[in-house]
Design a protein around this motif. Structure first.
Motif, PDB file in Angstrom:
ATOM      1  N   GLU A 133       0.826  -1.213   0.000  1.00 18.01           N
ATOM      2  CA  GLU A 133       0.000   0.000   0.000  1.00 18.01           C
ATOM      3  C   GLU A 133       0.859   1.262   0.000  1.00 18.01           C
ATOM      4  OE1 GLU A 133      -3.930  -1.810   2.325  1.00 18.01           O
ATOM      5  OE2 GLU A 133      -2.394  -0.709   3.450  1.00 18.01           O
ATOM      6  N   ALA A 134       2.078   1.155   0.542  1.00 15.52           N
ATOM      7  CA  ALA A 134       2.988   2.300   0.580  1.00 15.52           C
ATOM      8  C   ALA A 134       3.876   2.373  -0.662  1.00 15.52           C
ATOM      9  CB  ALA A 134       3.860   2.227   1.830  1.00 15.52           C
ATOM     10  N   GLY A 135       3.665   1.461  -1.612  1.00 12.21           N
ATOM     11  CA  GLY A 135       4.420   1.500  -2.851  1.00 12.21           C
ATOM     12  C   GLY A 135       5.736   0.753  -2.827  1.00 12.21           C
ATOM     13  N   VAL A 136       5.966  -0.079  -1.818  1.00  9.95           N
ATOM     14  CA  VAL A 136       7.191  -0.863  -1.725  1.00  9.95           C
ATOM     15  C   VAL A 136       7.083  -2.093  -2.620  1.00  9.95           C
ATOM     16  CG1 VAL A 136       8.673  -2.188  -0.158  1.00  9.95           C
ATOM     17  CG2 VAL A 136       7.622  -0.044   0.615  1.00  9.95           C
ATOM     18  N   ASP A 137       8.184  -2.475  -3.252  1.00  8.58           N
ATOM     19  CA  ASP A 137       8.249  -3.692  -4.069  1.00  8.58           C
ATOM     20  C   ASP A 137       8.411  -4.877  -3.122  1.00  8.58           C
ATOM     21  OD1 ASP A 137       8.693  -5.709  -5.883  1.00  8.58           O
ATOM     22  OD2 ASP A 137      10.634  -4.951  -6.585  1.00  8.58           O
ATOM     23  N   ALA A 138       7.307  -5.532  -2.790  1.00 11.17           N
ATOM     24  CA  ALA A 138       7.340  -6.573  -1.759  1.00 11.17           C
ATOM     25  C   ALA A 138       6.571  -7.801  -2.193  1.00 11.17           C
ATOM     26  CB  ALA A 138       6.753  -6.036  -0.451  1.00 11.17           C
ATOM     27  N   THR A 139       7.036  -8.953  -1.721  1.00 14.67           N
ATOM     28  CA  THR A 139       6.325 -10.214  -1.907  1.00 14.67           C
ATOM     29  C   THR A 139       6.453 -11.015  -0.619  1.00 14.67           C
ATOM     30  OG1 THR A 139       6.033 -12.120  -3.382  1.00 14.67           O
ATOM     31  CG2 THR A 139       8.292 -11.481  -2.863  1.00 14.67           C
ATOM     32  N   ALA A 140       5.860 -12.215  -0.589  1.00 12.48           N
ATOM     33  CA  ALA A 140       5.742 -12.910   0.689  1.00 12.48           C
ATOM     34  C   ALA A 140       5.847 -14.412   0.517  1.00 12.48           C
ATOM     35  CB  ALA A 140       4.405 -12.570   1.350  1.00 12.48           C
ATOM     36  N   THR A 141       6.189 -15.082   1.614  1.00  5.26           N
ATOM     37  CA  THR A 141       6.273 -16.536   1.625  1.00  5.26           C
ATOM     38  C   THR A 141       5.982 -17.052   3.017  1.00  5.26           C
ATOM     39  OG1 THR A 141       7.682 -18.441   1.067  1.00  5.26           O
ATOM     40  CG2 THR A 141       8.751 -16.606   2.173  1.00  5.26           C
ATOM     41  N   ASP A 142       5.488 -18.287   3.090  1.00  5.66           N
ATOM     42  CA  ASP A 142       5.255 -18.925   4.381  1.00  5.66           C
ATOM     43  C   ASP A 142       5.228 -20.434   4.165  1.00  5.66           C
ATOM     44  OD1 ASP A 142       4.038 -19.739   7.024  1.00  5.66           O
ATOM     45  OD2 ASP A 142       3.819 -17.566   7.212  1.00  5.66           O
ATOM     46  N   ALA A 143       5.637 -21.183   5.178  1.00  3.86           N
ATOM     47  CA  ALA A 143       5.581 -22.640   5.114  1.00  3.86           C
ATOM     48  C   ALA A 143       4.217 -23.178   5.504  1.00  3.86           C
ATOM     49  CB  ALA A 143       6.650 -23.242   6.031  1.00  3.86           C
ATOM     50  N   ASP A 144       3.355 -22.318   6.033  1.00  2.00           N
ATOM     51  CA  ASP A 144       2.028 -22.728   6.482  1.00  2.00           C
ATOM     52  C   ASP A 144       1.000 -22.402   5.414  1.00  2.00           C
ATOM     53  OD1 ASP A 144       0.149 -23.546   8.746  1.00  2.00           O
ATOM     54  OD2 ASP A 144      -0.607 -21.566   8.208  1.00  2.00           O
ATOM     55  N   ALA A 145       0.264 -23.420   4.962  1.00  2.00           N
ATOM     56  CA  ALA A 145      -0.711 -23.218   3.895  1.00  2.00           C
ATOM     57  C   ALA A 145      -1.803 -22.238   4.290  1.00  2.00           C
ATOM     58  CB  ALA A 145      -1.330 -24.562   3.504  1.00  2.00           C
ATOM     59  N   ASP A 146      -2.238 -22.257   5.543  1.00  2.00           N
ATOM     60  CA  ASP A 146      -3.279 -21.330   5.985  1.00  2.00           C
ATOM     61  C   ASP A 146      -2.809 -19.886   5.850  1.00  2.00           C
ATOM     62  OD1 ASP A 146      -4.558 -23.672   6.603  1.00  2.00           O
ATOM     63  OD2 ASP A 146      -4.747 -23.280   8.751  1.00  2.00           O
ATOM     64  N   ALA A 147      -1.538 -19.640   6.167  1.00  2.00           N
ATOM     65  CA  ALA A 147      -0.988 -18.295   6.035  1.00  2.00           C
ATOM     66  C   ALA A 147      -0.945 -17.864   4.577  1.00  2.00           C
ATOM     67  CB  ALA A 147       0.409 -18.248   6.648  1.00  2.00           C
ATOM     68  N   VAL A 148      -0.485 -18.753   3.712  1.00  2.00           N
ATOM     69  CA  VAL A 148      -0.385 -18.439   2.287  1.00  2.00           C
ATOM     70  C   VAL A 148      -1.764 -18.131   1.711  1.00  2.00           C
ATOM     71  CG1 VAL A 148       0.194 -19.397   0.025  1.00  2.00           C
ATOM     72  CG2 VAL A 148       1.741 -19.726   1.956  1.00  2.00           C
ATOM     73  N   LEU A 149      -2.753 -18.945   2.055  1.00  2.00           N
ATOM     74  CA  LEU A 149      -4.112 -18.722   1.564  1.00  2.00           C
ATOM     75  C   LEU A 149      -4.691 -17.420   2.090  1.00  2.00           C
ATOM     76  CD1 LEU A 149      -5.405 -22.374   1.961  1.00  2.00           C
ATOM     77  CD2 LEU A 149      -5.219 -21.137  -0.208  1.00  2.00           C
ATOM     78  N   SER A 150      -4.397 -17.092   3.346  1.00  2.00           N
ATOM     79  CA  SER A 150      -4.887 -15.836   3.926  1.00  2.00           C
ATOM     80  C   SER A 150      -4.282 -14.634   3.215  1.00  2.00           C
ATOM     81  CB  SER A 150      -4.548 -15.789   5.418  1.00  2.00           C
ATOM     82  OG  SER A 150      -5.169 -16.846   6.123  1.00  2.00           O
ATOM     83  N   THR A 151      -2.993 -14.706   2.892  1.00  2.00           N
ATOM     84  CA  THR A 151      -2.331 -13.612   2.189  1.00  2.00           C
ATOM     85  C   THR A 151      -2.829 -13.512   0.753  1.00  2.00           C
ATOM     86  OG1 THR A 151      -0.360 -13.843   3.583  1.00  2.00           O
ATOM     87  CG2 THR A 151      -0.079 -12.707   1.496  1.00  2.00           C
ATOM     88  N   ARG A 152      -2.967 -14.641   0.086  1.00  2.00           N
ATOM     89  CA  ARG A 152      -3.462 -14.629  -1.298  1.00  2.00           C
ATOM     90  C   ARG A 152      -4.889 -14.096  -1.379  1.00  2.00           C
ATOM     91  NH1 ARG A 152      -1.386 -20.595  -3.469  1.00  2.00           N
ATOM     92  NH2 ARG A 152       0.843 -20.095  -3.594  1.00  2.00           N
ATOM     93  N   ALA A 153      -5.668 -14.305  -0.322  1.00  2.00           N
ATOM     94  CA  ALA A 153      -7.040 -13.800  -0.313  1.00  2.00           C
ATOM     95  C   ALA A 153      -7.084 -12.286  -0.375  1.00  2.00           C
ATOM     96  CB  ALA A 153      -7.769 -14.295   0.940  1.00  2.00           C
ATOM     97  N   LEU A 154      -5.981 -11.625  -0.047  1.00  2.00           N
ATOM     98  CA  LEU A 154      -5.882 -10.174  -0.134  1.00  2.00           C
ATOM     99  C   LEU A 154      -5.442  -9.716  -1.523  1.00  2.00           C
ATOM    100  CD1 LEU A 154      -4.061  -9.481   3.263  1.00  2.00           C
ATOM    101  CD2 LEU A 154      -6.519  -9.559   2.807  1.00  2.00           C
ATOM    102  N   GLY A 155      -5.243 -10.673  -2.442  1.00  2.00           N
ATOM    103  CA  GLY A 155      -4.764 -10.350  -3.780  1.00  2.00           C
ATOM    104  C   GLY A 155      -3.268 -10.144  -3.833  1.00  2.00           C
ATOM    105  N   ILE A 156      -2.540 -10.725  -2.872  1.00  2.00           N
ATOM    106  CA  ILE A 156      -1.097 -10.541  -2.755  1.00  2.00           C
ATOM    107  C   ILE A 156      -0.386 -11.837  -3.117  1.00  2.00           C
ATOM    108  CG2 ILE A 156       0.795 -10.070  -1.148  1.00  2.00           C
ATOM    109  CD1 ILE A 156      -1.215  -8.369   0.458  1.00  2.00           C
ATOM    110  N   GLU A 157       0.685 -11.724  -3.887  1.00  2.60           N
ATOM    111  CA  GLU A 157       1.478 -12.899  -4.237  1.00  2.60           C
ATOM    112  C   GLU A 157       2.141 -13.479  -2.987  1.00  2.60           C
ATOM    113  OE1 GLU A 157       5.515 -14.073  -6.798  1.00  2.60           O
ATOM    114  OE2 GLU A 157       4.651 -12.064  -6.950  1.00  2.60           O
TER     115      GLU A 157
END
Length: 324
Positions: free
Chosen positions: A210-234
């Motif tokens: 939201e602040a314009g930073v070039d950022a991406t994300a990763t997690d070993a927990d599927a629930d976390a990944v699905l929660s982040t992807r639900a926000l439209g985030i890679e």
């Protein structure tokens, strides 16, 4: 506990077995020995891939990552489900609704008596008509559910966040993550390409984007990944950013776990720190938030050239370390 789960489940004549959270891998192995189809919905990346290598059909590898979508697409009605009792009621509700919606006929989840609560019976009863406790063995017993109800699973949504299953902090920004984010944004001009390692519900990477930073994300927990992807985030589901080459990122943000159920386990951070250092480009920075009472600074200093405290409040500390 695994032997008790298998005994209570009575897998002598199942048409198929669904294995949920399986920390030891013994439940997957025992199910595969039966020679029937075995489906796995373990949220942990490493355990899920081990189950796949052993011969199970695994959510996130052989089908959708979301448990309900995976099970409805491939698990036969009437299957028996086994697993360790989830650590959170959110994860339990997610699994129970996913299993019931796929027509799984019987569910057997085992746990240590001190970690079992009446609320777990209530959660299972929302998805299954009959719920009962097994006889105990030593410190362990099982909860057994049967008679799937006509239910569906919907993630929790609140305040711009989505919580799938047992994701840490649920559908809200956790306090440590908020301090980490504000500290990162104070250094925005020099962040470069950022990776949020162990992204949880995506609160940190969301604010950065939201602040314009070039950022991406990763997690070993599927629930976390699905929660982040639900926000439209890679977000990638992998082992501490293992899908990226060494030196890919200018900045790594880390809000590591430190609890194993009710106990504090300070060793949980070590693998994530090693991975963070690998992913940093020369001269790159690690920003790590932790509970102030935990002595993590020595772990960071052992891996990075220079380390300084850049933020602190009543509960949390943010360290910045630079790779040589």
């Amino acid at each position: 506990m695994d032997s008790l789960i298998l005994e209570v489940a009575d897998l002598s004549t199942p048409g198929a077995v669904v294995v949920c959270d399986d920390p030891t891998g013994d439940l997957v192995a025992a199910a595969l020995e039966l020679g029937v189809p075995v489906y796995c919905v373990d949220s942990d990346y490493t355990r899920a891939h081990a189950a796949h290598a052993a011969g199970a059909v695994v959510a996130g590898i052989d089908g959708p990552l979301r448990a309900d979508e995976f099970l409805v697409s491939c698990a036969p009605a009437g299957a028996v489900a086994v697993g360790e009792m989830p650590k959170s009621l959110g994860r339990l509700d997610y699994l129970a609704r996913s299993l019931a919606s796929a027509g799984v006929g019987r569910v057997v989840f085992g746990g240590n008596n001190k970690h079992l609560a009446r609320s777990m019976n209530d959660v299972l009863a929302s998805s299954f008509a009959e719920v009962a406790a097994s006889r105990g063995r030593g410190k362990f017993r099982c909860l057994v559910a049967s008679g799937p109800r006509d239910v569906a699973y919907s993630p929790v949504e609140a305040g711009g966040f989505t919580a799938v299953g047992g994701v840490f902090s649920g559908a809200r920004e956790d306090y440590g993550g908020a301090l980490l984010t504000s500290t990162l944004l104070d250094s925005r001009a020099e962040l470069g390409k950022v990776l949020d390692v162990g992204c949880g519900n995506g609160s940190v990477v969301k604010r950065l984007l939201e602040a314009g930073v070039d950022a991406t994300a990763t997690d070993a927990d599927a629930d976390a990944v699905l929660s982040t992807r639900a926000l439209g985030i890679e977000a990638t589901w992998d082992d501490a950013g293992s899908q990226w080459e060494a030196g890919t990122f200018d900045t790594v943000a880390l809000n590591p776990p430190f609890h194993d159920r009710a106990g504090v386990d300070a060793t949980l951070v070590q693998h994530l720190l090693d991975a963070s250092v690998r992913l940093l480009a020369p001269g790159g920075q690690l920003f790590m938030v932790h509970n102030s009472h935990l002595r993590y600074r020595g772990e960071v200093e052992a891996r990075l050239k220079s380390v300084e405290q850049v933020a602190r409040n009543q509960k949390f500390t943010v360290l910045r370390g630079t790779r040589g």
